[in-house]
Each structure stands twice: as structure tokens, then as C-alpha cells.
Design an enzyme around this catalytic site. Structure first.
Site, PDB file in Angstrom:
ATOM      1  N   GLY A  72      29.852 -23.258 -25.120  1.00 36.85           N
ATOM      2  CA  GLY A  72      30.555 -23.192 -23.847  1.00 36.85           C
ATOM      3  C   GLY A  72      29.973 -22.202 -22.863  1.00 36.85           C
ATOM      4  O   GLY A  72      30.327 -22.213 -21.688  1.00 36.85           O
ATOM      5  N   ASP A  99      34.509 -19.680 -18.107  1.00 39.74           N
ATOM      6  CA  ASP A  99      33.641 -19.607 -16.935  1.00 39.74           C
ATOM      7  C   ASP A  99      32.163 -19.596 -17.311  1.00 39.74           C
ATOM      8  O   ASP A  99      31.298 -19.492 -16.452  1.00 39.74           O
ATOM      9  CB  ASP A  99      33.968 -18.372 -16.086  1.00 39.74           C
ATOM     10  CG  ASP A  99      33.825 -17.059 -16.861  1.00 39.74           C
ATOM     11  OD1 ASP A  99      33.259 -17.065 -17.969  1.00 39.74           O
ATOM     12  OD2 ASP A  99      34.290 -16.024 -16.346  1.00 39.74           O
ATOM     13  N   ARG A 149      19.139 -14.376 -27.600  1.00 34.58           N
ATOM     14  CA  ARG A 149      19.245 -14.234 -29.043  1.00 34.58           C
ATOM     15  C   ARG A 149      18.471 -15.342 -29.737  1.00 34.58           C
ATOM     16  O   ARG A 149      18.240 -16.411 -29.155  1.00 34.58           O
ATOM     17  CB  ARG A 149      20.712 -14.207 -29.476  1.00 34.58           C
ATOM     18  CG  ARG A 149      21.536 -15.430 -29.073  1.00 34.58           C
ATOM     19  CD  ARG A 149      23.003 -15.235 -29.419  1.00 34.58           C
ATOM     20  NE  ARG A 149      23.740 -16.497 -29.345  1.00 34.58           N
ATOM     21  CZ  ARG A 149      24.994 -16.657 -29.732  1.00 34.58           C
ATOM     22  NH1 ARG A 149      25.664 -15.619 -30.217  1.00 34.58           N
ATOM     23  NH2 ARG A 149      25.600 -17.823 -29.644  1.00 34.58           N
ATOM     24  N   ARG A 186      25.832 -25.135 -37.470  1.00 40.10           N
ATOM     25  CA  ARG A 186      26.925 -24.495 -38.184  1.00 40.10           C
ATOM     26  C   ARG A 186      27.787 -25.557 -38.847  1.00 40.10           C
ATOM     27  O   ARG A 186      27.584 -26.756 -38.637  1.00 40.10           O
ATOM     28  CB  ARG A 186      27.737 -23.640 -37.212  1.00 40.10           C
ATOM     29  CG  ARG A 186      28.272 -24.453 -36.072  1.00 40.10           C
ATOM     30  CD  ARG A 186      28.308 -23.846 -34.701  1.00 40.10           C
ATOM     31  NE  ARG A 186      27.185 -23.125 -34.194  1.00 40.10           N
ATOM     32  CZ  ARG A 186      27.296 -22.009 -33.472  1.00 40.10           C
ATOM     33  NH1 ARG A 186      28.492 -21.524 -33.199  1.00 40.10           N
ATOM     34  NH2 ARG A 186      26.233 -21.412 -32.994  1.00 40.10           N
ATOM     35  N   ASP A 188      33.280 -22.957 -36.937  1.00 38.16           N
ATOM     36  CA  ASP A 188      32.263 -23.069 -35.886  1.00 38.16           C
ATOM     37  C   ASP A 188      31.419 -21.806 -35.776  1.00 38.16           C
ATOM     38  O   ASP A 188      30.412 -21.795 -35.056  1.00 38.16           O
ATOM     39  CB  ASP A 188      32.912 -23.391 -34.534  1.00 38.16           C
ATOM     40  CG  ASP A 188      33.998 -22.391 -34.150  1.00 38.16           C
ATOM     41  OD1 ASP A 188      35.025 -22.363 -34.848  1.00 38.16           O
ATOM     42  OD2 ASP A 188      33.818 -21.648 -33.176  1.00 38.16           O
ATOM     43  N   ASN A 189      31.815 -20.751 -36.492  1.00 34.74           N
ATOM     44  CA  ASN A 189      31.041 -19.511 -36.494  1.00 34.74           C
ATOM     45  C   ASN A 189      30.322 -19.273 -37.818  1.00 34.74           C
ATOM     46  O   ASN A 189      29.768 -18.196 -38.029  1.00 34.74           O
ATOM     47  CB  ASN A 189      31.949 -18.310 -36.205  1.00 34.74           C
ATOM     48  CG  ASN A 189      32.509 -18.334 -34.803  1.00 34.74           C
ATOM     49  OD1 ASN A 189      31.909 -18.884 -33.892  1.00 34.74           O
ATOM     50  ND2 ASN A 189      33.689 -17.746 -34.622  1.00 34.74           N
TER      51      ASN A 189
END
Length: 568
Positions: A153, A186, A244, A251, A321-322
Site C-alpha cells: 500500500g 496515503d 530496503r 510472504r 502478511d508480515n
């Protein structure tokens, strides 16, 4: 493979120049796109024209999102959406870079950090010729509940780089603008969370924990509004971006979304791609490849969480999701290193139910792996389903075995002894009762001599052991510990202490240290970010600069009220 007409036309024009246009850093009308792994580069390149990224390895195997426009929507039948970063409108400044990542992973000379091209690349204003920015579609279970489509996102995968060692790295900008997966967000990240991610991902690497890496951190003067603690107190903060890297950003949720959407052919293709690219010991044509894949992920996830526990690290948001399919630490949010030993330590103030407390991380790992198995089940035959269930049942034993192995090393124990588990548990209980500092307990045991322990003569500098010594059972534990050390064959006290200092850090990224760096950064003083970056590269070595800064002392009183939330 089939391409949308608009993308096919662009790709037909050499080096994706039609897509990059004036955004490209090194456009040349007659340029040809090099094959991955054969990029024209030289070690220590000081300009980005001697350097190449490619998106081919991720675009070629899969269909892409057919919709070109960048707006929030439900996306189907693809792995990625092509979407460009949104540049900041205001001035951008470079806060920090990782010299090791720049030089040893990306094959660039550190002097490149002073160029405008580098700043524009790491801030999302320009893309490298040959790459197509992507946002990844995935789903996930968040706090135990299926959340549906999530996805990148506020992150853009800006290319894949294969370095001189043959290592393949995926580069991602975090905080670089909206994507089709932004939901109500955002697309931005703020400075405080970006400082924490930059520092912690690098700190974890030097602690020996599998992790994503951070190459750079930039801050803008753009206003970003955040309700940090979800209490209605919205404040203006500054936007920031971290560049990064990871071998892969896939994942558990990458497979879950396809299974939930019934896109099983695409799920199989993605899974085969992941196995071929990242699990070389598994033959991609083996009928049991998914079984072997799951077995490996179960084992490596148990290993990762045991490593987290060995340094007192709590991820904070262990949603599916992590959780990386490569079992590396990703998506640093409201993480925290435990200070006073407490199995109920929760770094995330948003975790009202304390689901992700440090003492529950192993159980959460099991939950997440069960959701991975649930996603894989449609691709398995009945025999394989039975075997994968048995593999999952073995997770607890694998975790406990690795946990014990790591904590025996932290105590300097060699060989096997039936009382080792009790000795470890006994110490942890005393630490819990006395609220002893987790990191410094093991570090001070690494530095104190056996004679000092035997006589219970604890110098003032060993402040944590002094806390422990107030427990009525501490002397009993010391007797057991010293007796156990006598069973270390061929060992000596000096060897024990040397060995223990290589696994017990003196410095970790404590919450107060990160907060101090953030507060200074808000005033455009990035000195402590850079100091911490240097100190945390050598966490096992005593450093004068770190000692002067108080990084091995008791946390300051003001640090007790610090809070971290999901808002970033």
C-alpha cells in the site's frame, strides 16, 4: 506470456524507455537491455549509469494487472500491478546510508551518496533504466482474522539486482506513494517509523538474524498527518522513504490471496517460481516439491522465531502478511527489544488483546504456518495433506530444540546435560521476578569471572547481576551454573567468556535509543541515527562512543513511558 496492449507497446521499445521517459536515470535511445546477471557494471561504480536493474525476472513469469490507472481497487488474476512512485513535492534530504549495503550488495561506491541521481532514485523521483516499478498483491490474516486483499500500500519494488557474488536482491522503496493496494492510506511513511526501520533492519543483520536490509533513508519537508496512537490526536509529521532490500518480498499472504480467490493455476505458478528461485535444494519437477517446500518453511520459521527470542526481539505485528516465505524478518513496524525480562512484553500499543506478546511469538508462528498449509491444501493430494499435517505437528519440537540450543550458547554451555533446560528456565524465572534486563543479564554473565560469581562478589559495573543477586534463589542458581560449567570438557573460564561475548550483544536498539534519534532527526540533527548505525554494526564489541552515550547502562527514567503503535 500475454501482456496488456499498453505495456506490450512499451516493452517493444528497447530498455523500457517508453515507460521511463524523462524519469529514467540513464536513458540512451540505442541502449539494449542486459540479461539479468550480465549487467554492465564495475565494482565500486560511482555513478548509476554503470549499474543496472531489471524487472524481467518478476514480470516474465506472470500476468500483470491489466488496469493501468493508479487507484484503490480489488485486483485479481495477477501478482503485481505496475505503478510508479509518487515523488515528494518539497526538498528531500539524505539522512543515512548503509555503506555495507551500498558497496557489498549493490556494488556501488559509497561516494555515490553525494550525487543528485542517487538522491532522486532513493526518493522515488527517478527509476533506473530497465526496471518497471511494481506493487505486490497479497492478502493476510491480521490479528487472527482474514483481512482480504492487502498488498503493497505504500511500497514500490523498483527492480531486481544481481550482484558480483551472484546474489539476487529485490529493491523496494517504502513510503513512496499510493498504489492500488493503499486502501485508506496515503501511501507515505513518516520519519519516526522510517528511522526505526532503517536502524533495526541493519541491527538485526549484525546480530545474525535473517532480515531484510536497508540501503538508505531520506526525509522530505512534505506534510504527512498521523493519529499516532489512534486517540484522535492527529499531528503533522514529515514523510520519509527507506530503500530496503530482500532476496524476496513474497510472504505467506502472497499465496493466501490466490487460494482465497480460487486462482489456483496462478498460485501454482507463483509457488513453482518461488521454489525455483529461492529453494535450490528442491527440484521444481518433483511431485513432492510443495511438501518439501512446506517442510523447509516450517523448520526455518521455527529457527527465525527462536533467534528473535534469543535477543529479546518482539516483532509486534506477526500477521501472515508480515511473515516471509524465506523466513527472514520483514516489515518492521511497532517492534521492540525487551528490556526487563517479561514474557508478556508487548511492544505494540495497538495490540489490545496482547496477541503478539513476546512469549506468544512461537504460537503465532504455528498459527501462521497453519494458514500457509490451508492455502497449499488445494495443490496437495491426500497423502501429501497427511504428511504436511505431520510436519506442522513437529514445529513445536523444532522450535523448542533450537531455542534450547541458542540459550545454552548464551550461557556458555557445551555438550549435553539433562538439567540444562531446568537451568535455563530457573534463570529466566529469577530474571522475571527481579525484572532484570534481558540483554545485560547474559552480557554480564559473559564478562564476569567464575571466581567473582562463586564468591558472589559482583562489581558495581554489573548492574543487572546486582539486581539478580537480590533474589533469594540467585545463589542457588549460581551454584548449579558453576557446577554445570565444570562439565564443559576442555574449557576454561577465559574461553567461556570469550565464547559468550560472541553471542550475547552488549548493544541492541533499545526503544529509548531509537526515540532519542527520532527526536533529534525531527530537528534535522541526524547525528544519533548515524552513531547508532555505526554502533549497531558491532553489537558484541565494547565501544567507547557507545559507552559514552550510555547504551549499555540502565535505560533513562523518561524511557518508561515510551509507546509504539501501528501508525507509521
Amino acid at each position: 506470456m500475454w501482456w496488456p496492449p499498453w505495456l506490450a507497446a512499451c516493452l517493444a521499445w528497447g530498455c523500457v524507455a517508453a515507460l521511463c521517459g524523462s524519469r529514467g536515470l540513464c536513458l540512451a535511445p540505442n541502449a539494449s537491455r542486459p540479461e539479468p546477471g550480465q549487467c554492465p557494471r564495475r565494482r565500486g561504480a560511482a555513478d548509476l549509469c554503470a549499474w543496472a536493474l531489471s524487472s524481467d525476472s518478476l514480470l516474465d513469469p506472470f500476468p500483470v494487472d491489466v488496469i493501468q490507472e493508479n487507484y484503490v481497487r480489488n485486483v485479481r488474476n495477477c501478482i503485481f500491478s505496475i505503478v510508479y512512485p509518487t515523488p515528494f513535492k518539497s526538498r528531500v534530504r539524505l539522512v543515512a546510508v548503509s555503506k555495507e549495503v551500498i558497496e557489498n550488495i549493490l556494488d556501488l561506491d559509497i561516494s555515490i551518496k553525494g550525487t543528485s541521481d542517487f538522491l532522486e532514485f532513493v526518493s522515488g523521483r527517478k527509476v533506473i533504466l530497465g526496471s518497471v516499478p511494481l506493487a505486490h498483491r497479497y492478502g493476510g490474516h491480521q490479528f487472527g482474522t482474514w483481512a482480504g486483499q492487502l498488498g503493497d500500500g505504500r511500497a514500490h519494488l523498483v527492480g531486481v539486482y544481481t550482484n558480483r557474488h551472484g546474489e539476487r536482491w529485490e529493491l523496494q522503496l517504502k513510503g513512496s506513494g499510493k498504489t492500488p493496494y493503499s486502501r485508506n492510506g496515503d501511501g507515505r511513511a513518516v520519519l519516526r517509523s522510517s528511522v526505526r526501520e532503517f536502524l533495526c533492519s541493519e541491527a538485526m543483520h549484525y546480530l545474525g538474524i535473517p532480515t531484510s536490509r536497508a540501503a538508505s533513508l531520506v526525509v522530505s519537508d512534505d506534510d504527512v498527518w498521523r493519529d499516532q496512537f489512534y486517540n484522535g490526536n492527529i499531528k503533522k509529521e514529515r514523510g520519509a522513504i527507506v530503500l530496503r532490500l530482500a532476496k524476496s518480498w513474497f510472504r505467506i499472504g502472497s499465496l493466501e490471496i490466490l487460494a482465497h480467490s480460487g486462482e489456483l493455476d496462478l498460485q501454482r505458478r507463483l509457488l513453482d517460481f518461488i521454489i525455483q528461485e529461492h529453494f535450490p535444494s528442491i527440484a521444481v519437477n518433483d511431485s513432492n516439491r510443495y511438501l518439501e517446500f512446506f517442510s523447509t518453511v516450517v523448520s526455518e520459521t521455527a529457527n527465525l522465531i527462536a533467534l528473535w527470542m534469543s535477543v529479546g526481539f518482539a516483532h509486534g505485528v506477526c500477521n501472515t502478511d508480515n511473515f516471509s516465505l524465506l523466513s527472514i524478518t520483514i516489515d518492521y513496524g511497532p517492534f521492540g527489544f525487551m528490556e526487563s525480562y517479561d514474557p508478556n512484553f508487548v511492544p505494540n500499543t495497538s495490540d489490545d488483546e496482547r496477541r503478539y506478546k513476546i512469549g506468544n511469538q512461537a504460537n503465532v508462528g504455528l498459527f501462521n504456518l497453519s494458514k500457509l498449509l490451508q492455502a497449499l491444501n488445494p495443490l496437495l493430494d491426500p497423502r501429501q495433506k497427511q504428511l504436511t499435517s505431520q510436519i506442522l505437528e513437529g514445529y513445536g519440537e523444532r522450535y523448542y530444540s533450537r531455542f534450547t540450543e541458542l540459550f545454552k550458547a548464551k550461557l556458555g554451555l557445551l555438550g549435553e546435560n539433562e538439567n540444562d533446560n531446568y537451568l535455563i528456565a530457573f534463570l529466566l524465572k529469577i530474571m522475571e521476578d527481579t525484572k532484570a534486563d534481558f540483554t545485560m543479564t547474559f552480557r554480564e554473565l559473559s564478562e564476569i569471572t567464575e571466581d567473582q560469581l562463586r564468591e558472589l562478589h559482583i562489581p558495581e559495573e554489573f548492574w543487572t547481576l546486582q539486581d539478580l543477586s537480590k533474589h533469594k534463589l540467585f545463589s542457588e542458581w549460581v551454584i548449579m551454573y558453576l557446577l554445570r560449567l565444570k562439565h564443559n570438557k576442555g574449557d576454561s573460564d577465559s574461553k567461556r567468556r570469550t565464547r559468550m561475548t560472541t553471542v550475547n550483544p552488549r548493544y541492541i536498539l533499545r526503544n529509548w535509543m531509537a526515540e532519542s534519534a527520532v527526536q533529534k532527526s525531527n530537528l534535522n540533527d541526524f547525528s544519533e541515527v548515524r552513531l547508532l548505525e555505526q554502533v549497531l554494526q558491532h553489537p558484541f564489541q565494547r565501544q567507547e562512543a557507545a559507552e559514552r552515550a550510555g547504551y549499555s547502562l540502565r535505560p533513562p527514567a523518561w524511557a518508561k513511558g515510551l509507546k509504539v503503535s501501528c501508525s507509521s
